[in-house]
Design a protein around this motif. Structure first.
Motif, PDB file in Angstrom:
ATOM      1  N   SER A  37     -49.785  -3.040 -47.359  1.00  0.00           N
ATOM      2  CA  SER A  37     -49.805  -4.109 -48.359  1.00  0.00           C
ATOM      3  C   SER A  37     -50.929  -3.854 -49.348  1.00  0.00           C
ATOM      4  O   SER A  37     -52.014  -3.433 -48.961  1.00  0.00           O
ATOM      5  CB  SER A  37     -50.041  -5.458 -47.684  1.00  0.00           C
ATOM      6  OG  SER A  37     -48.991  -5.736 -46.795  1.00  0.00           O
ATOM      7  N   GLY A  62     -43.026  -8.028 -50.828  1.00  0.00           N
ATOM      8  CA  GLY A  62     -42.465  -6.826 -51.407  1.00  0.00           C
ATOM      9  C   GLY A  62     -41.600  -6.077 -50.444  1.00  0.00           C
ATOM     10  O   GLY A  62     -41.241  -6.553 -49.378  1.00  0.00           O
ATOM     11  N   TYR A  71     -44.120  -4.394 -54.930  1.00  0.00           N
ATOM     12  CA  TYR A  71     -44.697  -5.685 -54.553  1.00  0.00           C
ATOM     13  C   TYR A  71     -44.853  -6.564 -55.769  1.00  0.00           C
ATOM     14  O   TYR A  71     -45.039  -6.086 -56.888  1.00  0.00           O
ATOM     15  CB  TYR A  71     -46.095  -5.505 -53.934  1.00  0.00           C
ATOM     16  CG  TYR A  71     -46.078  -5.150 -52.493  1.00  0.00           C
ATOM     17  CD1 TYR A  71     -46.058  -6.146 -51.515  1.00  0.00           C
ATOM     18  CD2 TYR A  71     -46.078  -3.832 -52.082  1.00  0.00           C
ATOM     19  CE1 TYR A  71     -46.045  -5.815 -50.171  1.00  0.00           C
ATOM     20  CE2 TYR A  71     -46.066  -3.498 -50.745  1.00  0.00           C
ATOM     21  CZ  TYR A  71     -46.052  -4.496 -49.801  1.00  0.00           C
ATOM     22  OH  TYR A  71     -46.035  -4.168 -48.468  1.00  0.00           O
TER      23      TYR A  71
END
Length: 121
Positions: A37, A62, A71
């Motif tokens: 992430s 995402g 994302y």
């Protein structure tokens, strides 16, 4: 685009309490099928002096295909852009790609910017 990472400022919402910015981030996945992430290091302010704001919130989500990670991330920034601002910079200094695991937070990689967006109110 900087170093193979595409970062787009999609929206700037201005509120009395602060601003909310929304970005779209696209990066090539690489050789593995990992799903890290992104975390953005953001600075804002007049062109002559950007500084790190306080984050009041962060959210995002995402996915992507086999070849890329996509994302959308939103950040609440406090203080917001002053009403009398003549120019305002939103600068993403770096994107850290992070994996959260059991009692562990690991940074997979870091993409250095800057990505700069100039807002003319």
């Amino acid at each position: 685009m900087v170093a193979g990472v595409s970062l787009t400022l999609l929206a700037l919402e201005r509120y009395r309490e602060g601003d909310i910015v929304t970005f779209r981030i696209v990066r090539k996945r690489g050789f593995s099928r990992d799903f890290p992430s992104p975390e953005l290091l953001i600075a804002v302010g007049p062109a002559s002096a950007t500084e790190l704001p306080r984050y009041s919130m962060m959210s995002g989500g995402g996915g992507g295909g086999m070849n890329e990670i996509v994302y959308r991330m939103s950040y609440g920034l406090v203080p917001g852009m002053p009403l009398d601002a003549t120019d305002w910079i939103i600068e993403v200094r770096e994107v850290s790609w992070v994996r959260d695991g059991m009692n562990e937070r690991k940074v997979s990689s870091v993409d250095a910017g800057p990505w700069r967006f100039t807002v003319k109110p």
